[in-house]
Structure formats: structure tokens, C-alpha cells
Design a protein around this motif. Structure first.
Motif, PDB file in Angstrom:
ATOM      1  N   UNK A 128       0.806  -1.219   0.000  1.00 50.43           N
ATOM      2  CA  UNK A 128       0.000   0.000   0.000  1.00 50.43           C
ATOM      3  C   UNK A 128       0.833   1.261   0.000  1.00 50.43           C
ATOM      4  N   UNK A 129       2.126   1.123  -0.300  1.00 47.61           N
ATOM      5  CA  UNK A 129       3.028   2.274  -0.331  1.00 47.61           C
ATOM      6  C   UNK A 129       3.862   2.247  -1.614  1.00 47.61           C
ATOM      7  N   UNK A 130       4.455   3.394  -1.904  1.00 57.05           N
ATOM      8  CA  UNK A 130       5.328   3.538  -3.065  1.00 57.05           C
ATOM      9  C   UNK A 130       6.770   3.705  -2.610  1.00 57.05           C
ATOM     10  N   UNK A 131       7.697   3.207  -3.404  1.00 47.08           N
ATOM     11  CA  UNK A 131       9.109   3.363  -3.097  1.00 47.08           C
ATOM     12  C   UNK A 131       9.748   4.428  -3.966  1.00 47.08           C
ATOM     13  N   UNK A 132      10.680   5.187  -3.409  1.00 43.87           N
ATOM     14  CA  UNK A 132      11.392   6.197  -4.183  1.00 43.87           C
ATOM     15  C   UNK A 132      10.568   7.440  -4.449  1.00 43.87           C
ATOM     16  N   UNK A 133      11.101   8.292  -5.293  1.00 43.70           N
ATOM     17  CA  UNK A 133      10.434   9.544  -5.634  1.00 43.70           C
ATOM     18  C   UNK A 133       9.218   9.279  -6.508  1.00 43.70           C
ATOM     19  N   UNK A 134       8.105   9.884  -6.158  1.00 46.53           N
ATOM     20  CA  UNK A 134       6.880   9.697  -6.926  1.00 46.53           C
ATOM     21  C   UNK A 134       6.981  10.435  -8.257  1.00 46.53           C
ATOM     22  N   UNK A 135       6.648   9.732  -9.329  1.00 50.48           N
ATOM     23  CA  UNK A 135       6.666  10.337 -10.659  1.00 50.48           C
ATOM     24  C   UNK A 135       5.367  11.120 -10.842  1.00 50.48           C
ATOM     25  N   UNK A 136       5.469  12.437 -10.651  1.00 52.52           N
ATOM     26  CA  UNK A 136       4.320  13.321 -10.818  1.00 52.52           C
ATOM     27  C   UNK A 136       4.557  14.216 -12.024  1.00 52.52           C
ATOM     28  N   UNK A 137       3.754  15.251 -12.173  1.00 51.21           N
ATOM     29  CA  UNK A 137       3.864  16.139 -13.330  1.00 51.21           C
ATOM     30  C   UNK A 137       5.237  16.797 -13.415  1.00 51.21           C
ATOM     31  N   UNK A 138       5.769  17.188 -12.273  1.00 55.85           N
ATOM     32  CA  UNK A 138       7.084  17.841 -12.250  1.00 55.85           C
ATOM     33  C   UNK A 138       8.186  16.897 -12.702  1.00 55.85           C
ATOM     34  N   UNK A 139       8.138  15.669 -12.212  1.00 54.02           N
ATOM     35  CA  UNK A 139       9.157  14.679 -12.590  1.00 54.02           C
ATOM     36  C   UNK A 139       9.076  14.375 -14.080  1.00 54.02           C
ATOM     37  N   UNK A 140       7.856  14.294 -14.605  1.00 58.14           N
ATOM     38  CA  UNK A 140       7.702  14.043 -16.040  1.00 58.14           C
ATOM     39  C   UNK A 140       8.372  15.140 -16.863  1.00 58.14           C
ATOM     40  N   UNK A 141       8.077  16.391 -16.525  1.00 56.99           N
ATOM     41  CA  UNK A 141       8.665  17.505 -17.266  1.00 56.99           C
ATOM     42  C   UNK A 141      10.174  17.560 -17.081  1.00 56.99           C
ATOM     43  N   UNK A 142      10.631  17.331 -15.848  1.00 59.02           N
ATOM     44  CA  UNK A 142      12.070  17.362 -15.575  1.00 59.02           C
ATOM     45  C   UNK A 142      12.800  16.274 -16.367  1.00 59.02           C
ATOM     46  N   UNK A 143      12.192  15.097 -16.464  1.00 56.39           N
ATOM     47  CA  UNK A 143      12.799  14.004 -17.226  1.00 56.39           C
ATOM     48  C   UNK A 143      12.942  14.386 -18.687  1.00 56.39           C
ATOM     49  N   UNK A 144      11.899  14.976 -19.258  1.00 65.07           N
ATOM     50  CA  UNK A 144      11.956  15.402 -20.655  1.00 65.07           C
ATOM     51  C   UNK A 144      13.069  16.425 -20.867  1.00 65.07           C
ATOM     52  N   UNK A 145      13.148  17.411 -20.004  1.00 66.02           N
ATOM     53  CA  UNK A 145      14.176  18.457 -20.155  1.00 66.02           C
ATOM     54  C   UNK A 145      15.569  17.870 -19.974  1.00 66.02           C
ATOM     55  N   UNK A 146      15.739  17.008 -18.972  1.00 60.52           N
ATOM     56  CA  UNK A 146      17.038  16.390 -18.719  1.00 60.52           C
ATOM     57  C   UNK A 146      17.512  15.574 -19.916  1.00 60.52           C
TER      58      UNK A 146
END
Length: 206
Positions: free
Chosen positions: A127-145
Motif C-alpha cells: 500500500x506504499x510507493x518506493x522512491x520519488x513519486x513520478x508526478x507532473x514535475x518529474x515528467x517535465x524534468x525528465x523530458x528536459x534532462x
């Protein structure tokens, strides 16, 4: 480079809703998912709440869903053609590795980023997630990176998604496509594709 959302974009389902249905809390979770997709509630908070409802679900349930993933029409043609044209392909999802890694295997994505569901010693979800949650910010940051890592001009970067969580990613791309999308994403997209056939994207790249 082409960057894709997964749920309701590359596959014709929301994986968390399918897991929840098997766990007996499908209606509750689906309602939260819909509100999050429309941008009415915070994605991270809503995802945390929905994942908590999945505690105790055995991995066999995830396996059965993964084995029957309803791939969106046109996915194979689109991705195979992009690779033939030497495009890099990226999957960035607020969904889960259990399914994203399977799509990456099937379609040879160069990069896959998604959320990790924690599992206990009995092969059940905690019932929990591991690591950094992939949200809107992470999606955009990944694209830019990745754009910077590959030395690409922004004009050579395409992003495709369907919900509010994809908005910053589409804005960061050179060309953003809203696929069968919620109004909040349609309002900022460069192009709206309202037919369930991802291969139609190829006509925009000629």
C-alpha cells in the motif's frame, strides 16, 4: 525524441483502476483517478490515497493484468516507425513499473520512468510507493534532462499524454499532443488527437 505517458495513452486503461477493481475497491479508486486526471485534486496526494487502498493485493493479480495489457491501436506502428527513423523513445508514467517495464520490453523504449509499488515478503502490495513519486514535475524534468543529455533542440522533442499530470511535460516539449485528452490538457496542446489510433501521429511528422 518522443516522450509518452502510459495509462490511457499507450494503453487503453488506467492500471491502478484495474488493480483496485480486483481488490474490491474499484469504484472508489476510479472516482479519485478521474478527478486527478481532470486536475481537480493534487496528483501525489491522490496517488498515495489510491495506492494505500491496494494493500494486500497479491502479485498474481498484477501479473494477470500485465499479461493482458490493452495496447492502444497504432502503438506498434508508431514506435517501430520512430525507431526506424532514429528517434529516441521514452516512457514517463505516473503508473507503475510492473506495467511500464513490460511495455519497454515489448517496444524497445530507450528510457522508462515510473512508480514502484512496494511489496512485502508474501508477494503482496504494502500500500506504499518506493522512491520519488513520478508526478507532473518529474515528467517535465525528465523530458528536459534527456533533451539536454542527447543534445537535442527543443523543436525535435515530441510529448504525448492525456491528463493534467502531463501538462508541464507537453509545455516543455517542442510539440505537445493531447491524445483523447481531458479539457485541461487540450487547452495547452499544440495538437489534439481525438481518434484512438496513435499511428496518426506519423502524419504530423512528415
Amino acid at each position: 525524441m518522443a516522450v509518452f505517458d502510459m495509462d490511457s495513452t499507450l494503453i487503453d486503461m488506467e492500471c491502478i483502476d484495474a488493480i483496485a477493481a480486483a481488490a474490491g475497491c474499484g469504484e472508489k479508486v476510479a472516482a479519485i483517478t478521474e478527478r486527478a486526471m481532470r486536475g481537480e485534486i493534487d496528483f501525489v496526494a491522490s496517488l498515495t490515497e489510491r495506492v494505500a487502498a491496494l494493500k494486500g493485493v497479491h502479485l498474481e493479480v498484477l501479473d494477470s493484468i500485465r499479461d493482458e495489457l490493452p495496447v492502444m491501436p497504432g502503438v506498434a506502428e508508431l514506435l517501430n516507425t520512430l525507431r526506424e527513423r532514429r528517434w529516441r523513445t521514452v516512457l514517463v508514467s505516473g503508473g507503475f513499473t510492473w506495467f511500464a517495464d513490460e511495455l519497454a520490453r515489448r517496444f524497445n523504449f530507450d528510457v522508462v520512468v515510473s512508480n514502484y509499488l512496494e511489496i512485502d515478503d508474501n508477494d503482496c502490495l504494502t500500500g506504499t510507493l518506493g522512491g520519488r513519486i513520478v508526478d507532473a514535475e518529474v515528467k517535465a524534468d525528465t523530458l528536459v534532462q534527456l533533451t539536454n543529455q542527447y543534445g537535442l533542440p527543443r523543436s525535435q522533442v515530441l510529448a504525448v499524454g492525456d491528463g493534467a499530470n502531463d501538462l508541464p511535460m507537453l509545455q516543455a516539449a517542442g510539440f505537445g499532443i493531447a491524445f483523447m485528452a481531458k479539457p485541461i490538457l487540450r487547452d495547452i496542446a499544440d495538437y489534439c488527437l481525438d481518434e484512438k489510433d496513435l499511428s496518426r501521429i506519423l502524419t504530423l511528422l512528415r
